[in-house]
Design a protein around this motif. Structure first.
Motif, PDB file in Angstrom:
ATOM      1  N   GLU A 127       0.851  -1.191   0.000  1.00  0.00           N
ATOM      2  CA  GLU A 127       0.000   0.000   0.000  1.00  0.00           C
ATOM      3  C   GLU A 127       0.885   1.239   0.000  1.00  0.00           C
ATOM      4  OE1 GLU A 127      -3.212  -0.028   2.821  1.00  0.00           O
ATOM      5  OE2 GLU A 127      -2.921   2.079   3.216  1.00  0.00           O
ATOM      6  N   ALA A 128       0.565   2.182  -0.872  1.00  0.00           N
ATOM      7  CA  ALA A 128       1.354   3.402  -0.971  1.00  0.00           C
ATOM      8  C   ALA A 128       1.157   4.255   0.262  1.00  0.00           C
ATOM      9  CB  ALA A 128       0.939   4.172  -2.211  1.00  0.00           C
ATOM     10  N   GLN A 129       2.250   4.757   0.777  1.00  0.00           N
ATOM     11  CA  GLN A 129       2.187   5.670   1.905  1.00  0.00           C
ATOM     12  C   GLN A 129       3.232   6.747   1.696  1.00  0.00           C
ATOM     13  OE1 GLN A 129       2.149   3.898   5.751  1.00  0.00           O
ATOM     14  NE2 GLN A 129       2.225   5.843   6.841  1.00  0.00           N
ATOM     15  N   LEU A 130       2.858   7.956   2.020  1.00  0.00           N
ATOM     16  CA  LEU A 130       3.736   9.100   1.824  1.00  0.00           C
ATOM     17  C   LEU A 130       4.402   9.487   3.132  1.00  0.00           C
ATOM     18  CD1 LEU A 130       1.355  11.203  -0.435  1.00  0.00           C
ATOM     19  CD2 LEU A 130       2.974   9.420  -1.088  1.00  0.00           C
ATOM     20  N   VAL A 131       5.557  10.131   3.030  1.00  0.00           N
ATOM     21  CA  VAL A 131       6.304  10.551   4.206  1.00  0.00           C
ATOM     22  C   VAL A 131       6.693  12.009   4.037  1.00  0.00           C
ATOM     23  CG1 VAL A 131       8.336  10.175   5.633  1.00  0.00           C
ATOM     24  CG2 VAL A 131       7.218   8.216   4.512  1.00  0.00           C
ATOM     25  N   GLU A 132       6.249  12.845   4.987  1.00  0.00           N
ATOM     26  CA  GLU A 132       6.611  14.255   4.957  1.00  0.00           C
ATOM     27  C   GLU A 132       7.857  14.509   5.802  1.00  0.00           C
ATOM     28  OE1 GLU A 132       2.009  14.063   5.259  1.00  0.00           O
ATOM     29  OE2 GLU A 132       3.710  13.206   6.327  1.00  0.00           O
ATOM     30  N   SER A 133       8.639  15.493   5.403  1.00  0.00           N
ATOM     31  CA  SER A 133       9.816  15.885   6.180  1.00  0.00           C
ATOM     32  C   SER A 133      10.178  17.322   5.849  1.00  0.00           C
ATOM     33  CB  SER A 133      11.004  14.961   5.890  1.00  0.00           C
ATOM     34  OG  SER A 133      11.395  15.062   4.539  1.00  0.00           O
ATOM     35  N   GLY A 134      11.087  17.877   6.620  1.00  0.00           N
ATOM     36  CA  GLY A 134      11.604  19.206   6.321  1.00  0.00           C
ATOM     37  C   GLY A 134      11.082  20.312   7.216  1.00  0.00           C
ATOM     38  N   GLY A 135      10.165  19.984   8.091  1.00  0.00           N
ATOM     39  CA  GLY A 135       9.638  21.011   8.981  1.00  0.00           C
ATOM     40  C   GLY A 135      10.680  21.451   9.994  1.00  0.00           C
ATOM     41  N   GLY A 136      10.347  22.485  10.746  1.00  0.00           N
ATOM     42  CA  GLY A 136      11.259  22.981  11.761  1.00  0.00           C
ATOM     43  C   GLY A 136      10.748  24.263  12.360  1.00  0.00           C
TER      44      GLY A 136
ATOM     45  N   ASP B 237       3.699  10.000 -10.586  1.00  0.00           N
ATOM     46  CA  ASP B 237       3.394  10.095 -12.004  1.00  0.00           C
ATOM     47  C   ASP B 237       1.938   9.758 -12.246  1.00  0.00           C
ATOM     48  OD1 ASP B 237       4.593   8.493 -15.034  1.00  0.00           O
ATOM     49  OD2 ASP B 237       3.913  10.543 -14.660  1.00  0.00           O
ATOM     50  N   GLY B 238       1.214  10.690 -12.841  1.00  0.00           N
ATOM     51  CA  GLY B 238      -0.187  10.481 -13.112  1.00  0.00           C
ATOM     52  C   GLY B 238      -1.127  10.916 -11.999  1.00  0.00           C
ATOM     53  N   TYR B 239      -0.557  11.371 -10.881  1.00  0.00           N
ATOM     54  CA  TYR B 239      -1.370  11.786  -9.749  1.00  0.00           C
ATOM     55  C   TYR B 239      -1.260  13.296  -9.525  1.00  0.00           C
ATOM     56  CZ  TYR B 239      -2.024   6.953  -8.314  1.00  0.00           C
ATOM     57  OH  TYR B 239      -2.382   5.638  -8.256  1.00  0.00           O
ATOM     58  N   ALA B 240      -2.262  13.831  -8.884  1.00  0.00           N
ATOM     59  CA  ALA B 240      -2.208  15.191  -8.350  1.00  0.00           C
ATOM     60  C   ALA B 240      -1.769  15.097  -6.901  1.00  0.00           C
ATOM     61  CB  ALA B 240      -3.571  15.857  -8.444  1.00  0.00           C
ATOM     62  N   THR B 241      -0.793  15.884  -6.510  1.00  0.00           N
ATOM     63  CA  THR B 241      -0.282  15.840  -5.141  1.00  0.00           C
ATOM     64  C   THR B 241      -0.556  17.153  -4.433  1.00  0.00           C
ATOM     65  OG1 THR B 241       1.480  14.378  -5.922  1.00  0.00           O
ATOM     66  CG2 THR B 241       1.729  15.321  -3.725  1.00  0.00           C
ATOM     67  N   HIS B 242      -1.094  17.027  -3.245  1.00  0.00           N
ATOM     68  CA  HIS B 242      -1.545  18.178  -2.465  1.00  0.00           C
ATOM     69  C   HIS B 242      -0.676  18.357  -1.214  1.00  0.00           C
ATOM     70  CE1 HIS B 242      -5.774  17.997  -4.260  1.00  0.00           C
ATOM     71  NE2 HIS B 242      -5.269  16.829  -4.600  1.00  0.00           N
ATOM     72  N   TRP B 243      -0.575  19.587  -0.791  1.00  0.00           N
ATOM     73  CA  TRP B 243      -0.085  19.915   0.544  1.00  0.00           C
ATOM     74  C   TRP B 243      -1.235  20.540   1.321  1.00  0.00           C
ATOM     75  CZ3 TRP B 243       4.175  18.497   3.045  1.00  0.00           C
ATOM     76  CH2 TRP B 243       5.293  18.079   2.310  1.00  0.00           C
TER      77      TRP B 243
ATOM     78  N   ALA C  65      -2.196  12.426  -2.124  1.00  0.00           N
ATOM     79  CA  ALA C  65      -2.287  12.370  -3.582  1.00  0.00           C
ATOM     80  C   ALA C  65      -3.588  11.734  -4.020  1.00  0.00           C
ATOM     81  CB  ALA C  65      -1.103  11.606  -4.162  1.00  0.00           C
ATOM     82  N   GLY C  66      -4.039  12.170  -5.177  1.00  0.00           N
ATOM     83  CA  GLY C  66      -5.258  11.637  -5.745  1.00  0.00           C
ATOM     84  C   GLY C  66      -5.296  11.899  -7.230  1.00  0.00           C
ATOM     85  N   SER C  67      -6.462  11.865  -7.799  1.00  0.00           N
ATOM     86  CA  SER C  67      -6.586  11.966  -9.245  1.00  0.00           C
ATOM     87  C   SER C  67      -6.622  13.407  -9.746  1.00  0.00           C
ATOM     88  CB  SER C  67      -7.838  11.226  -9.718  1.00  0.00           C
ATOM     89  OG  SER C  67      -8.994  11.807  -9.139  1.00  0.00           O
ATOM     90  N   SER C  68      -6.971  14.342  -8.872  1.00  0.00           N
ATOM     91  CA  SER C  68      -7.178  15.710  -9.351  1.00  0.00           C
ATOM     92  C   SER C  68      -6.928  16.731  -8.266  1.00  0.00           C
ATOM     93  CB  SER C  68      -8.620  15.846  -9.847  1.00  0.00           C
ATOM     94  OG  SER C  68      -8.943  17.190 -10.127  1.00  0.00           O
ATOM     95  N   CYS C  69      -6.492  17.919  -8.670  1.00  0.00           N
ATOM     96  CA  CYS C  69      -6.351  19.014  -7.709  1.00  0.00           C
ATOM     97  C   CYS C  69      -7.708  19.580  -7.305  1.00  0.00           C
ATOM     98  CB  CYS C  69      -5.480  20.123  -8.284  1.00  0.00           C
ATOM     99  SG  CYS C  69      -3.708  19.735  -8.275  1.00  0.00           S
ATOM    100  N   SER C  70      -8.767  19.206  -7.995  1.00  0.00           N
ATOM    101  CA  SER C  70     -10.086  19.712  -7.636  1.00  0.00           C
ATOM    102  C   SER C  70     -10.632  19.033  -6.391  1.00  0.00           C
ATOM    103  CB  SER C  70     -11.067  19.528  -8.788  1.00  0.00           C
ATOM    104  OG  SER C  70     -11.223  18.150  -9.075  1.00  0.00           O
TER     105      SER C  70
ATOM    106  N   PRO D  24      -6.955   9.211  -1.856  1.00  0.00           N
ATOM    107  CA  PRO D  24      -6.649   7.799  -1.612  1.00  0.00           C
ATOM    108  C   PRO D  24      -5.251   7.504  -1.104  1.00  0.00           C
ATOM    109  CG  PRO D  24      -6.566   8.267  -3.944  1.00  0.00           C
ATOM    110  CD  PRO D  24      -7.072   9.515  -3.282  1.00  0.00           C
ATOM    111  N   ILE D  25      -4.325   8.437  -1.253  1.00  0.00           N
ATOM    112  CA  ILE D  25      -2.940   8.162  -0.880  1.00  0.00           C
ATOM    113  C   ILE D  25      -2.444   9.271   0.035  1.00  0.00           C
ATOM    114  CG2 ILE D  25      -0.590   7.816  -1.738  1.00  0.00           C
ATOM    115  CD1 ILE D  25      -2.006   7.028  -4.438  1.00  0.00           C
ATOM    116  N   GLY D  26      -1.925   8.896   1.195  1.00  0.00           N
ATOM    117  CA  GLY D  26      -1.454   9.912   2.123  1.00  0.00           C
ATOM    118  C   GLY D  26      -0.509   9.334   3.146  1.00  0.00           C
ATOM    119  N   SER D  27      -0.150  10.137   4.106  1.00  0.00           N
ATOM    120  CA  SER D  27       0.752   9.706   5.164  1.00  0.00           C
ATOM    121  C   SER D  27      -0.001   9.224   6.389  1.00  0.00           C
ATOM    122  CB  SER D  27       1.667  10.863   5.562  1.00  0.00           C
ATOM    123  OG  SER D  27       0.900  11.913   6.106  1.00  0.00           O
TER     124      SER D  27
END
Length: 124
Positions: A1-10, A30-36, A97-102, A110-113
């Motif tokens: 299962e895809a899982q994302l990892v955030e880093s860089g905060g401070g 690739d093929g996905y829209a990625t959100h923050w 991440a998902g299919s669209s920025c909308s 469907p995909i997150g941390s």
């Protein structure tokens, strides 16, 4: 299962910069829209920025001109360059991440941390 990892905060002072990373160890964007998104204490999670599958970028009005979203060529990392940080940018930042920025509902993507996030604290 895809899982994302955030880093860089401070912790930084107002006016300084940070670069957040969203990594996908077993997945490509690739093929996905990625959100923050970000969530400050006592507030709802809000969308900050999105990069679509074709590279189109979107920003919340509160960060336009200060934040830049990008991805690497391999599509395994998405970055959020945050310049001119303000105390009101303090929050836990999440990527998903998902299919669209909308799709702006973090919990519908469907995909997150799934709760990890990275803390950004900006002092005045």
């Amino acid at each position: 299962e895809a899982q994302l990892v955030e880093s860089g905060g401070g912790s930084v002072r107002a006016g300084e910069s940070l670069r957040l990373s969203c990594a996908a160890p077993r997945f490509t964007f690739d093929g996905y829209a990625t959100h923050w998104f970000r969530q400050a204490p006592g507030k709802e999670r809000e969308g900050v920025s999105c990069i679509s599958a074709d590279g189109t970028t979107y920003y919340a009005d509160s960060v336009k001109g200060r934040f830049t979203i990008s991805s690497d060529n391999a599509k395994t990392n998405v970055y959020l360059q945050m310049n001119s940080l303000k105390p009101e940018d303090s929050a836990v930042y999440y990527c998903a991440a998902g299919s669209s920025c909308s799709e702006t509902n973090y919990y519908a993507l469907p995909i997150g941390s799934w709760g990890q996030g990275t803390q950004v604290t900006v002092s005045s």
